[in-house]
Motif scaffolding. Structure first.
Motif, mmCIF file in Angstrom:
data_model
loop_
_atom_site.group_PDB
_atom_site.id
_atom_site.type_symbol
_atom_site.label_atom_id
_atom_site.label_comp_id
_atom_site.label_asym_id
_atom_site.label_seq_id
_atom_site.Cartn_x
_atom_site.Cartn_y
_atom_site.Cartn_z
ATOM 1 N N ASN A 1 0.849 -1.202 0.000
ATOM 2 C CA ASN A 1 0.000 0.000 0.000
ATOM 3 C C ASN A 1 0.885 1.253 0.000
ATOM 4 O OD1 ASN A 1 0.569 0.776 2.909
ATOM 5 N ND2 ASN A 1 -0.245 -1.284 3.177
ATOM 6 N N GLY A 2 0.246 2.402 -0.123
ATOM 7 C CA GLY A 2 0.985 3.657 -0.219
ATOM 8 C C GLY A 2 1.658 4.054 1.088
ATOM 9 N N HIS A 3 0.988 3.788 2.195
ATOM 10 C CA HIS A 3 1.590 4.091 3.492
ATOM 11 C C HIS A 3 2.913 3.366 3.641
ATOM 12 C CE1 HIS A 3 2.410 2.718 7.618
ATOM 13 N NE2 HIS A 3 2.086 3.949 7.979
ATOM 14 N N GLY B 1 -2.532 -1.479 -2.793
ATOM 15 C CA GLY B 1 -1.258 -1.643 -3.488
ATOM 16 C C GLY B 1 -0.450 -0.375 -3.386
ATOM 17 N N ILE C 1 5.813 4.807 1.567
ATOM 18 C CA ILE C 1 6.503 5.966 2.167
ATOM 19 C C ILE C 1 7.412 5.480 3.286
ATOM 20 C CG2 ILE C 1 6.228 8.205 3.316
ATOM 21 C CD1 ILE C 1 3.311 8.243 2.176
ATOM 22 N N ALA D 1 1.267 9.615 -4.325
ATOM 23 C CA ALA D 1 0.043 8.800 -4.293
ATOM 24 C C ALA D 1 -1.068 9.385 -5.166
ATOM 25 C CB ALA D 1 -0.445 8.659 -2.853
ATOM 26 N N GLN D 2 -1.113 10.737 -5.255
ATOM 27 C CA GLN D 2 -2.240 11.352 -5.949
ATOM 28 C C GLN D 2 -1.860 11.919 -7.317
ATOM 29 O OE1 GLN D 2 -4.411 14.053 -3.425
ATOM 30 N NE2 GLN D 2 -4.633 12.559 -1.789
ATOM 31 N N VAL E 1 4.375 16.232 -1.066
ATOM 32 C CA VAL E 1 3.188 15.482 -1.517
ATOM 33 C C VAL E 1 2.575 16.254 -2.685
ATOM 34 C CG1 VAL E 1 0.927 14.572 -0.850
ATOM 35 C CG2 VAL E 1 2.750 14.726 0.856
ATOM 36 N N CYS F 1 -3.038 13.988 3.224
ATOM 37 C CA CYS F 1 -3.707 12.803 3.766
ATOM 38 C C CYS F 1 -2.896 12.353 4.995
ATOM 39 C CB CYS F 1 -3.674 11.738 2.676
ATOM 40 S SG CYS F 1 -3.982 10.067 3.218
ATOM 41 N N SER G 1 0.683 5.160 -4.230
ATOM 42 C CA SER G 1 -0.372 4.267 -3.744
ATOM 43 C C SER G 1 -1.241 3.842 -4.918
ATOM 44 C CB SER G 1 -1.237 5.023 -2.734
ATOM 45 O OG SER G 1 -2.502 4.385 -2.583
ATOM 46 N N TYR H 1 -9.242 17.382 3.242
ATOM 47 C CA TYR H 1 -9.662 16.517 4.330
ATOM 48 C C TYR H 1 -10.316 17.405 5.365
ATOM 49 C CZ TYR H 1 -6.608 13.579 1.662
ATOM 50 O OH TYR H 1 -6.048 12.906 0.616
ATOM 51 N N ALA I 1 -1.977 9.694 6.062
ATOM 52 C CA ALA I 1 -1.046 8.584 5.851
ATOM 53 C C ALA I 1 0.391 9.079 5.679
ATOM 54 C CB ALA I 1 -1.461 7.764 4.639
ATOM 55 N N THR I 2 0.558 10.288 5.130
ATOM 56 C CA THR I 2 1.915 10.824 4.930
ATOM 57 C C THR I 2 2.617 10.979 6.284
ATOM 58 O OG1 THR I 2 0.959 12.157 3.126
ATOM 59 C CG2 THR I 2 3.229 12.637 3.763
ATOM 60 N N ASP J 1 5.862 11.808 -2.064
ATOM 61 C CA ASP J 1 4.619 11.059 -1.906
ATOM 62 C C ASP J 1 3.804 11.368 -3.165
ATOM 63 O OD1 ASP J 1 2.025 10.258 -1.425
ATOM 64 O OD2 ASP J 1 1.970 10.950 0.661
ATOM 65 N N LYS K 1 -7.297 5.924 -6.730
ATOM 66 C CA LYS K 1 -6.189 6.732 -7.270
ATOM 67 C C LYS K 1 -6.235 6.761 -8.801
ATOM 68 C CE LYS K 1 -4.215 7.603 -3.284
ATOM 69 N NZ LYS K 1 -5.343 7.940 -2.385
HETATM 70 C C1 LIG Z 1 -1.268 11.672 -0.367
HETATM 71 C C2 LIG Z 1 -1.405 10.254 0.091
HETATM 72 N N1 LIG Z 1 -0.383 9.661 0.734
HETATM 73 C C3 LIG Z 1 -0.451 8.391 1.149
HETATM 74 C C4 LIG Z 1 -1.571 7.643 0.946
HETATM 75 C C5 LIG Z 1 -1.625 6.261 1.498
HETATM 76 O O1 LIG Z 1 -1.880 5.286 0.556
HETATM 77 P P1 LIG Z 1 -2.590 3.916 0.978
HETATM 78 O O2 LIG Z 1 -4.012 4.203 1.278
HETATM 79 O O3 LIG Z 1 -2.406 3.045 -0.218
HETATM 80 O O4 LIG Z 1 -1.855 3.391 2.167
HETATM 81 C C6 LIG Z 1 -2.666 8.205 0.277
HETATM 82 C C7 LIG Z 1 -3.892 7.463 -0.039
HETATM 83 O O5 LIG Z 1 -4.685 7.037 0.669
HETATM 84 C C8 LIG Z 1 -2.581 9.551 -0.147
HETATM 85 O O6 LIG Z 1 -3.607 10.140 -0.767
#
Ligand SMILES: Cc1ncc(COP(=O)(O)O)c(C=O)c1O
Length: 369
Positions: free
Chosen positions: A60-62, A195, A65, A160-161, A132, A87, A182, A313, A89-90, A158, A187
Motif C-alpha cells: 500500500n501507499g503508506h 497496493g 513511504i 500517491a495522488q 506530496v 492525507c 499508492s 480533508y 497517511a503521509t 509522496d 487513485k
Molecule cells: C497523499 C497520500 N499519501 C499516502 C496515501 C496512502 O496510501 P494507501 O491508502 O495506499 O496506504 C494516500 C492514499 O490514501 C494519499 O492520498
C-alpha cells in the motif's frame, strides 16, 4: 433525479472489463498469487513509466513511504518535513518509520508544501523532506531539490495522488531519492484492492525495499533485516498492468474536465479555483478542489440537486488525536486549518460526461446567485 456520482469505478472500468476478467482468470489458472511474473512485469513497466531505474511494488501507499524512508536510513531521532495539509497517511508513515513528522505550511493556492516554509522548519535533526503532490498538482520540485542539496537532506516524494503528472517535463515521483505511490482503488492508477510502489534510481535502496517488504528476505530462508509483509499480490499486479496502459488517456480526460470547470467557474466570485496547467506544471487532477467559506451550505445544496461532492480533508492532520503527542494546537498551522474548513472536492473522474460537469457548474452558479 439524475445523480452525478463523485466517482464511479464501475463506469470507468467498462472499457477494460473484458481485459480485467481475462487477466484475473489467467492469474487464477497460473496457480501463483504472490511474488510471481505479474509483479515482476508490472515493476518493470511502472519503472519505465516513471522513467526511473527500479521499482519495488509493496502492499500500500503508506508502506511505500515508510519503506522509502527506512531505505534512506531514516528512523529514530530524525525529523522529516511534511506538508501541513495532506492525507494523514503521509505523517503516519513518518511516525511508523520511527521519525518525527515536522509540518511546513502549504501554499493555499496550490495546496502543496511551500519551499519558503520548508526552510523555516529545518533543524540540525532534519534528514528528509516528503513533498506530496496533493490532488495531482506537482510541487515546486526544482526548488525543493535545491533546498535539500544545500542542507544535505533526502527527498522522498509522496506521489500517491499524482501518477502521470510532470514538473518541468519530469515525472513527479522521479525527482527524489526514493519515491512512493499508492494504488488504492480511487487513485489515478488504482488496483482492485490495496497496493503501492517505491521507485528509485538507487540500487541499494531498491534492494533494501525488496527485502524489507518480504520479511527482510531476498533469498529464501535468509533474513538480512527485520522486515514486514507488504507485498503486492499477483492479481493486483495483473490488474495494474492493464490499467497502466489506460493511465495517460484517463489523465488527459481528467485535465479536460478540469479545463471545463475552470472555464465555467472562473467568474464565480465566492470560490477559489485550483491552478490549471502551465508551461511548468502538468497536473493530473486526482481531485478538483475548490475553496469556499460557504462549504457546508454549498455541499448540502449540491447534494439536494443530486450532485455528490467530498472533502479532502475535513480535519487538519495536526488536530487528529493520533498526532496529539506532537504538541500542535488549534491555531498552530492556520493555513492547514483554514483549508480543512473550506476545501470541497467536485467530481473529476475520467468517465464523467460533459453534461454532468455542466450540471455541477450550473448548480454552483445557481447557489451563488
Ligand atoms: C497523499 C497520500 N499519501 C499516502 C496515501 C496512502 O496510501 P494507501 O491508502 O495506499 O496506504 C494516500 C492514499 O490514501 C494519499 O492520498
Amino acid at each position: 433525479m439524475y445523480r452525478v456520482p463523485f466517482l464511479s469505478l464501475e463506469r470507468q472500468h467498462q472499457s477494460i472489463e473484458r481485459k480485467l476478467k481475462g487477466a484475473i482468470l489467467k492469474t487464477i489458472q497460473s496457480g501463483r498469487f504472490v511474488s510471481g511474473d505479474e509483479v515482476n512485469s508490472f515493476e518493470d513497466e511502472f519503472a519505465a513509466y516513471q522513467k526511473t531505474r527500479y521499482c519495488a511494488a509493496v502492499g500500500n501507499g503508506h508502506d511505500a513511504i515508510l519503506i522509502s524512508l527506512k531505505a534512506l536510513g531514516i528512523g529514530r531521532g530524525d525529523e522529516v518535513i511534511v506538508p501541513s495539509h495532506t492525507c494523514q497517511a503521509t505523517w503516519l508513515a513518518v511516525l511508523n518509520a520511527g521519525a518525527k513528522p515536522v509540518p511546513a505550511e502549504v501554499d493555499p493556492m496550490t495546496y502543496n508544501i511551500d519551499p519558503l516554509q520548508i526552510e523555516n522548519v529545518i533543524t540540525p535533526r532534519t534528514r528528509a523532506i516528503v513533498p506530496v503532490h496533493l490532488y495531482g498538482h506537482p510541487c515546486v520540485m526544482d526548488r525543493i531539490i535545491a533546498i535539500a542539496k544545500k542542507d544535505n537532506l533526502f527527498v522522498a516524494e509522496d506521489n500517491a495522488q499524482a501518477q502521470g503528472a510532470t514538473f518541468k517535463n519530469k515525472m513527479t515521483g522521479s525527482w527524489g531519492h526514493c519515491n512512493a505511490t499508492s494504488f488504492y482503488p480511487t487513485k489515478n492508477l488504482g488496483a482492485l484492492g490495496d497496493g503501492g510502489a517505491i521507485v528509485t534510481n538507487d540500487k541499494r535502496a531498491y534492494q533494501f525495499a525488496r527485502a524489507f517488504r518480504n520479511y527482510g528476505s531476498e533469498k529464501r530462508d535468509e533474513h538480512v533485516i527485520a522486515g514486514v509483509n507488504s507485498r503486492l499480490d499477483e492479481l493486483q499486479a495483473a490488474v495494474l498492468r492493464i490499467k497502466l496502459r489506460k493511465l495517460e488517456e484517463w489523465n488527459r480526460k481528467r485535465r479536460q474536465n478540469a479545463t471545463s470547470y475552470l472555464r465555467e467557474l472562473y467568474n464565480v466570485e465566492d470560490i477559489q479555483l485550483p491552478p490549471g496547467e502551465s508551461e511548468v506544471v502538468r497536473p493530473v487532477f486526482h481531485l478538483f478542489v475548490i475553496q469556499t467559506t460557504h462549504r457546508a451550505k454549498l455541499k448540502k445544496f449540491l447534494e439536494k440537486k443530486g450532485i455528490e461532492t467530498a472533502i479532502h480533508y475535513p480535519v487538519a492532520v495536526h488536530l487528529q488525536k493520533a498526532f496529539g503527542h506532537l504538541g500542535y494546537k488549534k491555531g498552530s498551522l492556520p493555513i492547514a486549518e483554514k483549508l480543512s474548513n473550506e476545501v470541497l472536492s467536485l467530481p473529476i473522474w475520467p468517465g464523467l460526461k460533459k453534461e454532468e460537469i455542466e450540471k455541477v457548474c450550473g448548480e454552483i452558479r445557481n447557489y451563488f446567485k
